[in-house]
Design an enzyme around this catalytic site. Sequence first.
Site, PDB file in Angstrom:
ATOM      1  N   GLY A 114       2.234 -22.712  18.158  1.00 45.93           N
ATOM      2  CA  GLY A 114       1.197 -21.701  17.964  1.00 45.93           C
ATOM      3  C   GLY A 114       1.042 -20.785  19.165  1.00 45.93           C
ATOM      4  O   GLY A 114       0.877 -19.565  19.013  1.00 45.93           O
ATOM      5  N   LYS A 130      15.050 -27.989   6.870  1.00 53.35           N
ATOM      6  CA  LYS A 130      14.506 -28.305   8.186  1.00 53.35           C
ATOM      7  C   LYS A 130      14.473 -29.813   8.395  1.00 53.35           C
ATOM      8  O   LYS A 130      14.766 -30.315   9.495  1.00 53.35           O
ATOM      9  CB  LYS A 130      13.094 -27.719   8.332  1.00 53.35           C
ATOM     10  CG  LYS A 130      12.388 -28.027   9.638  1.00 53.35           C
ATOM     11  CD  LYS A 130      12.941 -27.218  10.798  1.00 53.35           C
ATOM     12  CE  LYS A 130      12.367 -27.651  12.142  1.00 53.35           C
ATOM     13  NZ  LYS A 130      10.937 -27.395  12.295  1.00 53.35           N
TER      14      LYS A 130
END
Lengths: 302, 302
Positions: free
Chosen positions: B12, B184
């Site tokens: 983030g 992923k």
Amino acid sequence: MRIAIIGAGALGLYYGAMLQRAGNEVQFLLRRDFEAVCSRGLTVTSPKGDFHLARVLGFRNPDEMGPADLVLVGLKTIDNERLAELVRPLMQKNTAVLTLQNGLGNEELLAEAFGPERVLGGVAFLCSNRGAPGTVHHLGEGAVRLGEFSGKFSARAEGLAATFSAAGIPCQSVPDLVKARWEKLVWNIPFNGLCALTGKTTSDLLASPAVREQALALMGEVVEAANAQGLSNPIDGNAFCARMMGLTEGMDRYRPSMMIDRQEGRPLELEAIFGTPLRRAAEKGVEMTRVRLLEALLKLGE
Amino acid sequence: MRIAIIGAGALGLYYGAMLQRAGNEVQFLLRRDFEAVCSRGLTVTSPKGDFHLARVLGFRNPDEMGPADLVLVGLKTIDNERLAELVRPLMQKNTAVLTLQNGLGNEELLAEAFGPERVLGGVAFLCSNRGAPGTVHHLGEGAVRLGEFSGKFSARAEGLAATFSAAGIPCQSVPDLVKARWEKLVWNIPFNGLCALTGKTTSDLLASPAVREQALALMGEVVEAANAQGLSNPIDGNAFCARMMGLTEGMDRYRPSMMIDRQEGRPLELEAIFGTPLRRAAEKGVEMTRVRLLEALLKLGE
């Protein structure tokens, strides 16, 4: 009986002490424990009663030992390159050699060096650890199953089983040593492997439902590989694995030998307990998937 | 674009900083980094060039944030029980929420709370770690693939991909988010899992031929499970795994997030990265044998 112990670790010291206490003439090849044992004797602690042997025949060199009727081998398999040279001085005309080492491939090494007719093998279900020099801790179990490398019945194997039993070591002679070896692996592969990898004891592992399930799955892979080896009769997987789980539940936070080796920074017996079994399984078309992963992870720490 | 970052950890902070540098109005919900960021700003170290943002909008409480066009979620999935309450104050009429969290199940949680039409998901191939408070280290990679939770093409997803790309974050919108998530996992399951379990970096793992083989085998299990999920078109296992191996070889002693979590004593993202994928695989009749063993061993350390 004159018995020489080669590889006097937790297993060799315990069985040697039991055999000497029962009246056999036992000689020990010692490294770490030499001075303690020669000066103060050998102490066994055990839930079946502690005992002390005041006079113990300890040697640093196998050339000084013998003659022996039986050479009992408890050497770590990581030292197997020295196995033949350590045993050779003791091999007289009728000397038999019994290896109680872990895993697969040990009888073959001895047979190559001394002839297959000299060799017996066995598996020990023994929980024991070395204590301070001159002391060995027997924690539980201790039964031995032994047999001729040739796979034939023999009076010699029967006699040895009787000698062990008379010394307080529950012992059976078995017709199918290959089967006995693989049965032992059904315990050794999951519990030595998982405890060494994770640093957790048997009790810690069994407290996790997910790990218990994986231990059972690893056992199942070993049973499948075993039953592909042409045993005299197959291992009954469900019953045998349930029995091994029961035995393990009875162990109190046991640290298998491979876990102790890892914690003390020693090399692991990976070739005997993982490498050779994986190879023999693959030769029979059995891929032990989880065992292979466990082996790879254990190798990483070496 | 007005962007709110919920879960400003290594991911983030990095993406937020990149988006702010490119001219977007970014707000960060902060815990550990609140004081450092509010007083001294945010520093990014990166092989692509370090940079510093002097004025950064940091908040302790999502009620004080907003309005936002996009909520970007980088929260650890172990905190998912707080996810909806953290995001809710920011959800105005046209706010979209994009989760870049690890593993499976995150979009579903957001869709349940805010409606599926609000939700996008994405996967980040980003190597980054948190540094001292107020600093994030970008180590390499950084591409994002994002898509609508509904699985449909949308101008919104295209627009977001353009915004990210303009900020120096290589970004593609993809029609099949489920496939991107599973792709992923083909990396995350073996490398997060093995590094966390063994305490070894990606480079240490790849240096062992046996472990490299097992990493590939784990990848293969995830590909098989992925391809059972009804993807728009199947993952080409060999080519994709080879590409992931190549990427991993380019990482210099990388410590995946799960390894850092374990080393720092935090809980692992086992449910998102292992539990839910294992369940979805099993629902399609695929048993990921090695993945299951790895999960059990990781659980043991929790």
